[in-house]
Design a protein around this motif. Sequence first.
Motif, PDB file in Angstrom:
ATOM      1  N   LEU A 104      69.062  59.105  21.475  1.00 29.43           N
ATOM      2  CA  LEU A 104      70.179  58.430  22.090  1.00 29.43           C
ATOM      3  C   LEU A 104      71.540  58.564  21.627  1.00 29.43           C
ATOM      4  CD1 LEU A 104      68.337  54.762  21.242  1.00 29.43           C
ATOM      5  CD2 LEU A 104      68.760  55.820  23.565  1.00 29.43           C
ATOM      6  N   LEU A 105      71.720  59.117  20.388  1.00 30.43           N
ATOM      7  CA  LEU A 105      73.046  59.410  19.779  1.00 30.43           C
ATOM      8  C   LEU A 105      73.419  60.809  20.275  1.00 30.43           C
ATOM      9  CD1 LEU A 105      72.967  57.700  16.323  1.00 30.43           C
ATOM     10  CD2 LEU A 105      74.022  56.768  18.489  1.00 30.43           C
ATOM     11  N   TRP A 155      73.112  48.991  22.424  1.00 29.94           N
ATOM     12  CA  TRP A 155      74.610  49.073  21.853  1.00 29.94           C
ATOM     13  C   TRP A 155      75.018  50.411  22.741  1.00 29.94           C
ATOM     14  CZ3 TRP A 155      76.823  53.252  18.983  1.00 29.94           C
ATOM     15  CH2 TRP A 155      77.858  52.796  18.537  1.00 29.94           C
ATOM     16  N   VAL A 156      74.523  51.614  22.631  1.00 30.76           N
ATOM     17  CA  VAL A 156      74.952  52.829  23.127  1.00 30.76           C
ATOM     18  C   VAL A 156      75.419  52.521  24.764  1.00 30.76           C
ATOM     19  CG1 VAL A 156      74.232  55.145  23.832  1.00 30.76           C
ATOM     20  CG2 VAL A 156      73.462  54.273  21.500  1.00 30.76           C
ATOM     21  N   SER A 206      80.891  56.614  26.531  1.00 36.12           N
ATOM     22  CA  SER A 206      80.725  57.935  25.926  1.00 36.12           C
ATOM     23  C   SER A 206      81.170  57.731  24.549  1.00 36.12           C
ATOM     24  CB  SER A 206      81.530  59.001  26.684  1.00 36.12           C
ATOM     25  OG  SER A 206      83.069  58.785  26.215  1.00 36.12           O
ATOM     26  N   LEU A 207      80.364  58.097  23.522  1.00 39.82           N
ATOM     27  CA  LEU A 207      80.207  57.810  22.168  1.00 39.82           C
ATOM     28  C   LEU A 207      81.446  58.846  21.391  1.00 39.82           C
ATOM     29  CD1 LEU A 207      76.774  57.275  21.231  1.00 39.82           C
ATOM     30  CD2 LEU A 207      78.597  55.587  21.393  1.00 39.82           C
ATOM     31  N   GLN A 261      81.835  56.926  16.064  1.00 31.97           N
ATOM     32  CA  GLN A 261      80.740  55.845  16.668  1.00 31.97           C
ATOM     33  C   GLN A 261      79.159  56.376  16.515  1.00 31.97           C
ATOM     34  OE1 GLN A 261      82.465  55.456  20.734  1.00 31.97           O
ATOM     35  NE2 GLN A 261      82.292  53.143  20.281  1.00 31.97           N
ATOM     36  N   VAL A 262      79.062  57.636  16.616  1.00 30.51           N
ATOM     37  CA  VAL A 262      77.772  58.170  16.211  1.00 30.51           C
ATOM     38  C   VAL A 262      77.666  58.055  14.795  1.00 30.51           C
ATOM     39  CG1 VAL A 262      76.487  60.378  16.162  1.00 30.51           C
ATOM     40  CG2 VAL A 262      77.834  59.697  18.051  1.00 30.51           C
ATOM     41  N   ALA A 263      78.674  58.255  14.152  1.00 34.20           N
ATOM     42  CA  ALA A 263      78.320  58.554  12.661  1.00 34.20           C
ATOM     43  C   ALA A 263      78.231  56.834  11.971  1.00 34.20           C
ATOM     44  CB  ALA A 263      79.639  58.863  11.762  1.00 34.20           C
ATOM     45  N   ASP A 264      78.816  55.923  12.624  1.00 35.54           N
ATOM     46  CA  ASP A 264      78.645  54.334  12.512  1.00 35.54           C
ATOM     47  C   ASP A 264      77.186  54.172  12.602  1.00 35.54           C
ATOM     48  OD1 ASP A 264      81.002  54.360  11.250  1.00 35.54           O
ATOM     49  OD2 ASP A 264      81.879  53.272  12.962  1.00 35.54           O
ATOM     50  N   ALA A 265      77.018  54.405  14.020  1.00 28.66           N
ATOM     51  CA  ALA A 265      75.444  54.044  14.493  1.00 28.66           C
ATOM     52  C   ALA A 265      74.351  54.621  13.600  1.00 28.66           C
ATOM     53  CB  ALA A 265      75.392  54.485  15.985  1.00 28.66           C
TER      54      ALA A 265
END
Length: 342
Positions: free
Chosen positions: A170-171, A219-220, A225-226, A230-234
């Motif tokens: 997903l990320l 959430w995604v 687009s991330l 944001q990827v690190a936080d998720a």
Amino acid sequence: MKILAIETSCDETAAAIINNDHGQLQVETNIVASQVEHNQTGGVVPETAARLHSERIHQIIDRATKGGQLEYDAIAATVGPGLIGSLLIGETIARLLAKLKNKPFYAVNHLAGHVYSAWLEQTPELPALVLLVSGGHTELIYLSNHYQFELLGATRDDAAGEAFDKAARLLGLPYPGGPAIAQAALKGNDQAIDLPIPLAEKDSLEFSFSGLKGALSFWVSKQGSLSEQQVADAAASFQRTVGDILERKLLAALAQKVETKSVIFAGGVSSNQYLRTRLERAVQQHSAAKFYVPSIIYCTDNAAMIGAAGLFKAKLTKIGDDPDQPYAVADWPLDQVRLADA
Ligand code: KG4
Ligand code: ZN
């Protein structure tokens, strides 16, 4: 006794030689080839896995036995649970070697292998409470005596490793997802996203991870687009929530099994440094039991752990399994393991 062990249940082709000549188990050789080919498809393709095992198994056994120079007294192979086509390759070779060399053959349960990975470097005292967390399984097991596995709770849906793999996809992170999420999480804020903790009732020892993946997916989809942050936080929030769930269930099991002397964290997900540190701290704070987690090379799939489970089985049963019979089964829950067929 010295045992040659073979593991081909999923996407690792592995062979090892283990002995128990001095009381404590000793790993003489341990060779693992991971099928990185599955990175392209974002998950294991069963036919590809079987073909790659078939291509590599001879060379892996050759390396584990140092070109056939190392001797052994018995042969063990994983016969389930796992991918049937993959299992059949390892066990067929093991049965043939047993026949040709006139040595006993031991059919080993893969999950028993993960449990006994804790005995490769140390000797945990029984009774032991095992949190087994891998790509296919998330279980709490109580071991009062060797080879007597009591299943206290398991996942109702996805396994934790599977949840890591799905979250990574997903990320936009690669397969396998666990190491990729752990790496991304290093730069993230683990409180950034609020993810649900399912089956949170105090006494429940059941796990559920599919809701976590659903919430992350929602959430995604809201973000567009991330960014890298944001990827690190998720990733950090996801990893922390898995930690919340595992810690809560492990402590609930410990509260029910107060005689526990050893707590063992095993399976591929137990190679996660954040979870190792966190669960060790939790156990130390809440119990007198000793915490064990294998070295990282023995957490993800390997043959040394199959050798460990094979040696314990050999010690308890003396006679081996029938080398003329195929044993491979896709589904073989640990609490259905009996010593006659363990
Ligand atoms: O035990 P294992 O090698 O194979 C099975 O028997 O399933 O476990 C593989 C799983 C994968 O889902 C992978 O993403 C996860 O273990 N894993 C991790 C880490 N390394 C591997 N999960 C979290 N953090 C890690 N560092
Ligand atoms: Zn495994």
